[in-house]
Design an enzyme around this catalytic site. Structure first.
Site, PDB file in Angstrom:
ATOM      1  N   ASN A 122       7.181  21.466  47.593  1.00 47.36           N
ATOM      2  CA  ASN A 122       6.793  22.849  47.310  1.00 47.36           C
ATOM      3  C   ASN A 122       7.129  23.759  48.489  1.00 47.36           C
ATOM      4  O   ASN A 122       7.017  23.380  49.660  1.00 47.36           O
ATOM      5  CB  ASN A 122       5.314  22.948  46.901  1.00 47.36           C
ATOM      6  CG  ASN A 122       4.360  22.240  47.836  1.00 47.36           C
ATOM      7  OD1 ASN A 122       4.739  21.336  48.568  1.00 47.36           O
ATOM      8  ND2 ASN A 122       3.101  22.646  47.819  1.00 47.36           N
ATOM      9  N   ILE A 123       7.577  24.965  48.151  1.00 57.07           N
ATOM     10  CA  ILE A 123       7.999  25.959  49.149  1.00 57.07           C
ATOM     11  C   ILE A 123       7.268  27.261  48.824  1.00 57.07           C
ATOM     12  O   ILE A 123       7.604  27.942  47.849  1.00 57.07           O
ATOM     13  CB  ILE A 123       9.528  26.174  49.104  1.00 57.07           C
ATOM     14  CG1 ILE A 123      10.254  24.834  49.292  1.00 57.07           C
ATOM     15  CG2 ILE A 123       9.962  27.184  50.160  1.00 57.07           C
ATOM     16  CD1 ILE A 123      11.749  24.890  49.022  1.00 57.07           C
ATOM     17  N   GLU A 124       6.259  27.576  49.614  1.00 54.26           N
ATOM     18  CA  GLU A 124       5.427  28.733  49.314  1.00 54.26           C
ATOM     19  C   GLU A 124       5.989  30.021  49.908  1.00 54.26           C
ATOM     20  O   GLU A 124       6.789  30.001  50.852  1.00 54.26           O
ATOM     21  CB  GLU A 124       4.002  28.493  49.832  1.00 54.26           C
ATOM     22  CG  GLU A 124       3.307  27.367  49.098  1.00 54.26           C
ATOM     23  CD  GLU A 124       1.897  27.108  49.593  1.00 54.26           C
ATOM     24  OE1 GLU A 124       1.165  26.355  48.917  1.00 54.26           O
ATOM     25  OE2 GLU A 124       1.524  27.646  50.660  1.00 54.26           O
ATOM     26  N   GLU A 135       8.488  19.919  41.634  1.00 56.61           N
ATOM     27  CA  GLU A 135       9.201  19.386  40.470  1.00 56.61           C
ATOM     28  C   GLU A 135      10.415  20.260  40.112  1.00 56.61           C
ATOM     29  O   GLU A 135      11.479  19.749  39.781  1.00 56.61           O
ATOM     30  CB  GLU A 135       8.253  19.312  39.265  1.00 56.61           C
ATOM     31  CG  GLU A 135       7.048  18.418  39.485  1.00 56.61           C
ATOM     32  CD  GLU A 135       5.846  19.166  40.061  1.00 56.61           C
ATOM     33  OE1 GLU A 135       4.712  18.732  39.796  1.00 56.61           O
ATOM     34  OE2 GLU A 135       6.036  20.189  40.756  1.00 56.61           O
ATOM     35  N   CYS A 166       2.268  21.238  36.945  1.00 54.62           N
ATOM     36  CA  CYS A 166       1.580  22.370  36.314  1.00 54.62           C
ATOM     37  C   CYS A 166       2.262  22.713  34.985  1.00 54.62           C
ATOM     38  O   CYS A 166       3.328  22.182  34.658  1.00 54.62           O
ATOM     39  CB  CYS A 166       1.588  23.581  37.254  1.00 54.62           C
ATOM     40  SG  CYS A 166       3.224  24.338  37.416  1.00 54.62           S
ATOM     41  N   CYS A 169       5.912  23.898  35.310  1.00 58.90           N
ATOM     42  CA  CYS A 169       6.842  22.805  35.613  1.00 58.90           C
ATOM     43  C   CYS A 169       7.049  21.901  34.397  1.00 58.90           C
ATOM     44  O   CYS A 169       8.152  21.399  34.164  1.00 58.90           O
ATOM     45  CB  CYS A 169       6.338  21.986  36.797  1.00 58.90           C
ATOM     46  SG  CYS A 169       6.481  22.855  38.376  1.00 58.90           S
TER      47      CYS A 169
END
Length: 210
Positions: A122-124, A135, A166, A169
């Site tokens: 994940n890349i916030e 994903e 989620c 995804c």
């Protein structure tokens, strides 16, 4: 002036390198100029311990020994090792996650029909809606390289809490994957496996838009 008659004890010679138990040994898998981080080494140890425990459980369940393995147990053990390997890759890629806001690293490892694996983390973003999920990062890389057939996805968070993809995804996965895609969720000591169809029944499809 007094002289001591006590002789100094000879210093014991060092044992050969091969007998020094506590001396760290270089890893044959290390690349020049790279080091194995403590967290990565810990992740690999966790994975091997986890695999051994799972195999013992499988052997007990099928009631066979390693001296006379049946096709069923061999298939089960092989499948378990493949699953463990995918979970390990999902754990390792968490090291690359950019999560300054949630502090919740997630990794995903997506396997194609020919056993190629694509990983994502994940890349916030400060604008939360622009954040990328693990994903979708994994499947985007696979699609970019021309892959369209997938059979298994492993998802893992640093908390080992069995996190599932989620809803967004799941819909992205459904665009390219069959309902039979196996989704393996890491719970630390064990995993829970679902099919994509179980996680997202009655999904929106291309046919619905016609």
């Amino acid at each position: 002036m007094t002289t001591s008659n006590t002789a100094t004890a000879p210093r014991p010679s060092q044992p050969p390198r091969s007998l020094r138990k506590n001396e760290p040994r270089p890893s044959s898998r290390s690349l020049p100029g790279t080091t194995l981080t403590a967290s990565l080494a810990r992740s690999r140890c966790e994975r091997h311990d986890f695999a051994r425990r799972r195999i013992r459980l499988l052997v007990r369940k099928h009631g066979v020994s390693f001296d006379s393995p049946s096709d069923a147990i061999l298939t089960a053990v092989t499948n378990q090792f493949c699953m463990d390997e995918l979970v390990e890759q999902a754990r390792e890629v968490q090291e690359q996650a950019h999560v300054p806001y949630s502090e919740y690293p997630v990794g995903a490892a997506l396997r194609t029909a020919d056993d190629t694996v694509f990983v994502g983390c994940n890349i916030e973003n400060a604008n939360y809606s622009n954040s990328l999920h693990a994903e979708e990062v994994a499947i985007a890389e696979a699609i970019k390289q021309g892959y369209r057939e997938f059979d298994r996805l492993a998802v893992s968070s640093a908390r080992r809490d069995g996190v599932t993809p989620c809803g967004m995804c799941r819909q992205t996965l459904a665009e390219f994957c069959d309902d039979s895609l196996e989704v393996v969720c890491d719970e630390g000591e064990s995993v829970t496996a679902y099919t994509l169809g179980e996680l997202l029944p009655n999904t929106i499809t291309e046919e619905m838009l016609e």
